[in-house]
Enzyme design. Structure first.
Site, PDB file in Angstrom:
ATOM      1  N   ARG A 107     -12.294   5.903  -1.120  1.00 53.31           N
ATOM      2  CA  ARG A 107     -11.469   4.714  -1.312  1.00 53.31           C
ATOM      3  C   ARG A 107     -10.385   4.885  -2.377  1.00 53.31           C
ATOM      4  O   ARG A 107     -10.652   5.350  -3.474  1.00 53.31           O
ATOM      5  CB  ARG A 107     -12.366   3.537  -1.694  1.00 53.31           C
ATOM      6  CG  ARG A 107     -11.616   2.211  -1.837  1.00 53.31           C
ATOM      7  CD  ARG A 107     -12.537   1.115  -2.306  1.00 53.31           C
ATOM      8  NE  ARG A 107     -11.825  -0.160  -2.422  1.00 53.31           N
ATOM      9  CZ  ARG A 107     -12.293  -1.219  -3.058  1.00 53.31           C
ATOM     10  NH1 ARG A 107     -13.489  -1.167  -3.629  1.00 53.31           N
ATOM     11  NH2 ARG A 107     -11.578  -2.330  -3.120  1.00 53.31           N
ATOM     12  N   LEU A 108      -9.180   4.477  -2.009  1.00 55.87           N
ATOM     13  CA  LEU A 108      -8.092   4.284  -2.959  1.00 55.87           C
ATOM     14  C   LEU A 108      -7.824   2.783  -3.007  1.00 55.87           C
ATOM     15  O   LEU A 108      -7.407   2.193  -2.014  1.00 55.87           O
ATOM     16  CB  LEU A 108      -6.833   5.031  -2.521  1.00 55.87           C
ATOM     17  CG  LEU A 108      -5.618   4.885  -3.434  1.00 55.87           C
ATOM     18  CD1 LEU A 108      -5.889   5.513  -4.794  1.00 55.87           C
ATOM     19  CD2 LEU A 108      -4.380   5.513  -2.791  1.00 55.87           C
ATOM     20  N   ASP A 137      -7.239  -6.060   3.852  1.00 56.72           N
ATOM     21  CA  ASP A 137      -6.996  -5.979   5.298  1.00 56.72           C
ATOM     22  C   ASP A 137      -8.162  -5.383   6.075  1.00 56.72           C
ATOM     23  O   ASP A 137      -8.292  -5.614   7.275  1.00 56.72           O
ATOM     24  CB  ASP A 137      -5.709  -5.203   5.595  1.00 56.72           C
ATOM     25  CG  ASP A 137      -5.609  -3.873   4.857  1.00 56.72           C
ATOM     26  OD1 ASP A 137      -6.564  -3.496   4.147  1.00 56.72           O
ATOM     27  OD2 ASP A 137      -4.552  -3.211   4.994  1.00 56.72           O
ATOM     28  N   ASN A 141      -8.521   3.826   7.043  1.00 57.45           N
ATOM     29  CA  ASN A 141      -7.477   4.381   6.186  1.00 57.45           C
ATOM     30  C   ASN A 141      -6.143   3.831   6.650  1.00 57.45           C
ATOM     31  O   ASN A 141      -5.771   3.994   7.811  1.00 57.45           O
ATOM     32  CB  ASN A 141      -7.468   5.917   6.285  1.00 57.45           C
ATOM     33  CG  ASN A 141      -6.239   6.540   5.641  1.00 57.45           C
ATOM     34  OD1 ASN A 141      -5.751   6.054   4.630  1.00 57.45           O
ATOM     35  ND2 ASN A 141      -5.741   7.606   6.233  1.00 57.45           N
ATOM     36  N   GLY A 142      -5.408   3.169   5.745  1.00 58.33           N
ATOM     37  CA  GLY A 142      -4.092   2.689   6.135  1.00 58.33           C
ATOM     38  C   GLY A 142      -3.737   1.354   5.520  1.00 58.33           C
ATOM     39  O   GLY A 142      -4.308   0.927   4.511  1.00 58.33           O
ATOM     40  N   GLU A 143      -2.792   0.700   6.160  1.00 54.82           N
ATOM     41  CA  GLU A 143      -2.332  -0.615   5.723  1.00 54.82           C
ATOM     42  C   GLU A 143      -1.912  -1.426   6.943  1.00 54.82           C
ATOM     43  O   GLU A 143      -1.157  -0.937   7.790  1.00 54.82           O
ATOM     44  CB  GLU A 143      -1.143  -0.481   4.767  1.00 54.82           C
ATOM     45  CG  GLU A 143      -0.633  -1.813   4.234  1.00 54.82           C
ATOM     46  CD  GLU A 143       0.533  -1.648   3.275  1.00 54.82           C
ATOM     47  OE1 GLU A 143       1.076  -2.683   2.838  1.00 54.82           O
ATOM     48  OE2 GLU A 143       0.904  -0.495   2.969  1.00 54.82           O
ATOM     49  N   CYS A 170      -6.488   6.520   1.869  1.00 52.74           N
ATOM     50  CA  CYS A 170      -7.935   6.656   1.786  1.00 52.74           C
ATOM     51  C   CYS A 170      -8.346   7.805   2.695  1.00 52.74           C
ATOM     52  O   CYS A 170      -7.519   8.427   3.363  1.00 52.74           O
ATOM     53  CB  CYS A 170      -8.628   5.367   2.216  1.00 52.74           C
ATOM     54  SG  CYS A 170      -8.329   3.953   1.141  1.00 52.74           S
TER      55      CYS A 170
END
Length: 217
Positions: free
Chosen positions: A49-50, A98, A73-75, A2
């Site tokens: 956003r992705l 998340d 942005n991330g996981e 993202c």
């Protein structure tokens, strides 16, 4: 992947949604599935956003809860365990992703919440209750975050081009960048090709508060 971007004004002026949109447009390729901007007195957040985990609009960003807003942005690998812990403490969730877990973790623990995150991330949290902006980056620096600070305002983004889209940026080059680039093939952290733009180092957290003493001009 993202994209995040935003501004913080030390004089407390409101962010301009049009400027935030311009910044977000520059990193559209990082998040083609959606976008959003949110402005406040003193700050503003933008997000591209992705969709990966929660594909619904409930996970759209910037996301707000309890006076705090996030652009992320991330996981986060341990978000499931963190969510269970927060639910046990009375937190209620509207999404299954998340991002909302990070936001509720911040509401529970403040800036210390960042230490609990296991994953790759670059994030910005605006706390409208305390008028503070928190910027953070993961331990290994997997996700990028660039920061501009001229003493009056802070502008940040996942890529430098998002920062340069702000109309009040000093885009002067840093003279020391060229020899470093020719030596290493890149400009080592935290410097960049620009005098006032730096990379937030890995495993870093930076907090800006309305009314704080300004940095160097």
């Amino acid at each position: 992947m993202c994209g995040i971007a935003g501004v913080f004004y030390r004089d407390g002026r409101s962010a301009d949604d049009r400027v935030l949109q311009q910044m977000g447009t520059q990193i559209e390729h990082r998040g083609p599935d959606g976008w959003g901007v949110t402005s406040f007195a003193g700050a503003g957040l933008a997000h591209r956003r992705l969709k990966i985990i929660d594909l619904t609009d409930a996970a759209a960003q910037p996301m707000g809860e309890g006076g705090a807003w996030i652009s992320f942005n991330g996981e986060i690998y341990n978000f499931g365990a963190l969510r269970e812990e927060l639910v046990a403490k009375g937190h209620r969730f509207k999404s299954t992703g998340d991002t909302e877990v990070i936001l509720h973790l911040y509401l529970e623990h403040g800036p210390d919440a960042i230490r609990r995150l296991d994953g790759m991330f670059a994030l910005a949290i605006w706390d409208d209750r305390t008028k503070t902006l928190l910027l953070a980056r993961d331990r290994t620096g997997k996700k990028p975050l660039y920061v501009y600070d001229d003493g009056r305002k802070v502008v940040f983004g996942s890529e430098i081009k998002a920062i340069l889209a702000h109309p009040e940026i000093d885009d002067a080059a840093w003279n020391g960048a060229l020899p470093l680039y020719l030596t290493y093939g890149y400009v080592p952290t935290p410097r960049t090709m620009y005098q006032r733009i730096r990379k937030l180092p890995p495993a870093s957290l930076q907090v800006f508060t309305l009314g704080e003493t300004a940095g160097p001009e």
